[in-house]
Design a protein around this motif. Sequence first.
Motif, mmCIF file in Angstrom:
data_model
loop_
_atom_site.group_PDB
_atom_site.id
_atom_site.type_symbol
_atom_site.label_atom_id
_atom_site.label_comp_id
_atom_site.label_asym_id
_atom_site.label_seq_id
_atom_site.Cartn_x
_atom_site.Cartn_y
_atom_site.Cartn_z
ATOM 1 N N GLY A 181 -39.680 -7.201 -35.415
ATOM 2 C CA GLY A 181 -40.446 -7.235 -34.191
ATOM 3 C C GLY A 181 -40.398 -8.507 -33.375
ATOM 4 N N TRP A 204 -43.569 -1.868 -34.137
ATOM 5 C CA TRP A 204 -44.597 -2.887 -34.369
ATOM 6 C C TRP A 204 -45.635 -2.374 -35.353
ATOM 7 N N SER A 206 -48.945 -4.114 -37.747
ATOM 8 C CA SER A 206 -49.714 -5.339 -37.979
ATOM 9 C C SER A 206 -51.043 -5.004 -38.642
ATOM 10 N N GLU A 212 -52.197 -8.100 -30.691
ATOM 11 C CA GLU A 212 -51.785 -7.416 -29.458
ATOM 12 C C GLU A 212 -51.123 -8.389 -28.494
ATOM 13 N N PHE A 215 -47.656 -8.976 -29.690
ATOM 14 C CA PHE A 215 -46.929 -7.739 -29.368
ATOM 15 C C PHE A 215 -46.509 -7.744 -27.894
ATOM 16 N N ILE A 235 -45.372 2.557 -34.049
ATOM 17 C CA ILE A 235 -46.457 1.572 -34.020
ATOM 18 C C ILE A 235 -47.641 2.102 -34.824
ATOM 19 N N PHE A 256 -53.905 -1.535 -29.545
ATOM 20 C CA PHE A 256 -52.488 -1.455 -29.191
ATOM 21 C C PHE A 256 -52.286 -0.587 -27.950
#
Length: 455
Positions: A181, A204, A206, A212, A215, A235, A256
Amino acid sequence: MKEKSNILNPNEPIIWGINGHPVTSKDYLKISIDQQLQILQQHQISYYRFDVRLDLEGNVVWYENEFEELLKKSQSYQIELMPVILINLFFDDYQITEEEAFLRGQRQMKGFVSKYGQNIDVYALGNEQDLRLLKNDSTGLYPSDYEVDKFKIVAAYFKGMISGIKQVNPNSKTIINSSNGLYFGYYQLLEDYQIDYDIIGYQWYSFSYGSEKIFADAIMDLYSQFKKPIWVTEINRTHGSLEDDNNDQSYLMDSFMRTLNLIPEIKAFFIYELFDEPSLKGLHKEFEQSQYGIFKWNGSNKIEPKPVSDVVKLNIEEKKNGSENYVFSVFQKLLLKEPSKDELDFWSKQFESANSMESFLELFLSEQQVYFEKVLSLNRSAKERKEISGVKTDQVYEQYLNRLPNPVEKRFWVSKLSTKSPIFDIHRTILLSEEFWVNAMRNGYERNSGFKFNN
């Protein structure tokens, strides 16, 4: 008070997708293709991304009947398919020549697209191929972090795949993703070797609140370097809902999805994944993959939604119709009528151009000539003012939220309204509240999608 939603700013329509394994996972095979596609419809998701196993002639070799059923039925459900072509078996441990790799990729995809591609527009070329090419103890930041001799074989295979696809359908799009990522050396290698793919796939995962921002920054850096459309192809919270006592999966996915407004470079957003896969439990110690679904299993063959399912529904509805849903609810709850189409269009535009929800509400009340009592008459006794405040609090909560206030809310508003606090305070606070907003989105979802919110 609810701030004006970050997800509402005008943007070109985003593609909403989800991952699944309808033709490769025994967990998914317990649920019919129709039921899988119905769940996508219920969430207003328009793309299904899934693995497919082919031979070198492009024939589906795992669960071909289920694949053909999916291909056929997806059209009637208006669901687009993105097959992920699994290619790791065809490199002969990277011992073939680049010429042979090109010819294999070309033959495979020409056969697949000719046979199955009439209703497929986007093809994912492999999945996370970078993982198999990364040198030990390397991050992937630089092209030199990868085993270039192996990469050349993969690159030639990619070129062949793209050639085979475009020969049959020049308008098809191809997508290549990586697993890394924050580091873009793999994408630089793709560019250096002139791989003419169309879309960058970005993934992504996490555990962390606040990720965020990382990201968003990574996406913008990726776009600035390579200038290709970016689709977030996977994600979720790392490990999904595993050991998730606090519903962090829901909270992180909500965050997200709301971050999309900060990243206009994102053109598609694919959640990972539709169902939990209990058959994978314990197979990968570092990357537990059994609980990523937005649905979990209740028994051996029955599924039920997790809290993250509602998060997905609400965020997609908010992105698609948020301003209209809020305006509709304000008309319905405040003016006790439904807006006409012209009224809905006009006030939705006013909402989108307003600096805040509060400024929109002030404009709306003024234009609609809605007025509230300023304060309760001080000529009344304290006991009378308290009783009237309680009645008014009940009325406002029932009018706007379809419920009575809880004891804490009741005490708060009775105290405020029985002194000199303006009556408008309670109306404004409820109309700007998170609860009123969420109810507007839920009601809008049911009105716009035709489905009940809880299925």
